[in-house]
Design an enzyme around this catalytic site. Structure first.
Site: not given
Ligand code: PGA
Length: 249
Positions: A9, A11, A94, A96, A166, A172, A212
């Protein structure tokens, strides 16, 4: 046996020339994997990514879509549009998007239905906040999100939905759920699906872990009984690192 699906992903990262370079670099490194390799890229990269990934085993997807097929929705992109350029996957709901763009369980459900209408494979995200985890509500939150996301889908559609568990506090942050915690949460999601759609459907649904994931923890996570690969953010931005996650075995 369920397949492992490793999805990047990106982003809001990567310009078209960077996307092209990344895919050219990644392709030879993942060509022999049995795992499904997916990159969910910004809309502006989609066309270039799809062209570059032709004749490779890398699949390309988007990170969001609108649930209507067309109309007066300035700035939006529909499932029909994604399908027209041959995108195959789309991330839906997601955290976010839920947090910053008012995505709700209801819009998530509408988007999944629309994705299926246009032959796109949805990667649907669910996960608890830190407060919810600390209040002991993880299982309740993620099973409810799953139930509402899948409401009204046929068994076949549920089987073809990818769910990404998640935990929001792990995204992140460099903090990963322990492999046992992640596996237990994913089992809870699978049990909820079994309760509503039957055990056969539940056994076939791919449920990823995200938050992560990196090359140093991918193996221990992905080898757990119920974790069918991962949705990878930060660590999907470097081809070498991402290839190690894809080739975790
Ligand atoms: P990350 O993000 O691996 O940077 O923690 C995962 C995601 O948001 O899908």
């Amino acid at each position: 046996m369920r397949k492992k699906v490793i999805a990047g992903n990106w982003k809001m990262n990567m310009l078209p020339n960077e996307a092209i370079q990344f895919i050219e670099e990644l392709a030879p490194m993942v060509k022999d994997t049995q795992n499904e390799v997916v990159l969910c890229v910004p809309y502006t990269d989609l066309f270039y990514a799809l062209l570059t990934a032709q004749n490779t085993n890398i699949k390309i997807g988007a990170q969001n879509m609108h649930f209507e097929e067309s109309g007066a929705y300035t700035g939006e992109v529909s499932g029909k549009m994604l399908k027209a350029i041959n995108a195959q996957y789309v991330i839906i709901g997601h955290s976010e998007r839920r947090q910053y763009f008012n995505e709700t369980d209801e819009t998530v459900n509408k988007k999944i239905k629309s994705a299926f209408e246009y032959g796109l494979k949805p990667i649907v995200c669910v996960g608890e906040t830190l407060d919810q985890r600390e209040a002991g509500e993880t299982e309740e939150v993620i099973t409810k999100q799953t139930k509402l996301a899948l409401e009204g889908l046929t068994e076949k559609q549920v089987e073809n939905t990818i769910i990404a568990y998640e935990p929001i506090w792990a995204i992140g942050t460099g903090k990963t759920a322990t492999k046992e915690d992640a596996n237990n949460s994913i089992k809870a999601i699978r049990n909820k699906i079994a309760e509503i759609y039957g055990q056969t459907v539940a056994n076939r649904v791919i449920i990823q872990y995200g938050g992560s994931v990196k090359s140093t923890n991918a193996k221990e996570l992905f080898e757990m009984s119920d974790i069918d690969g991962g949705l990878v953010g930060g660590a999907s931005l470097k081809a070498d690192e991402f290839s190690k996650i894809v080739n975790f075995e």
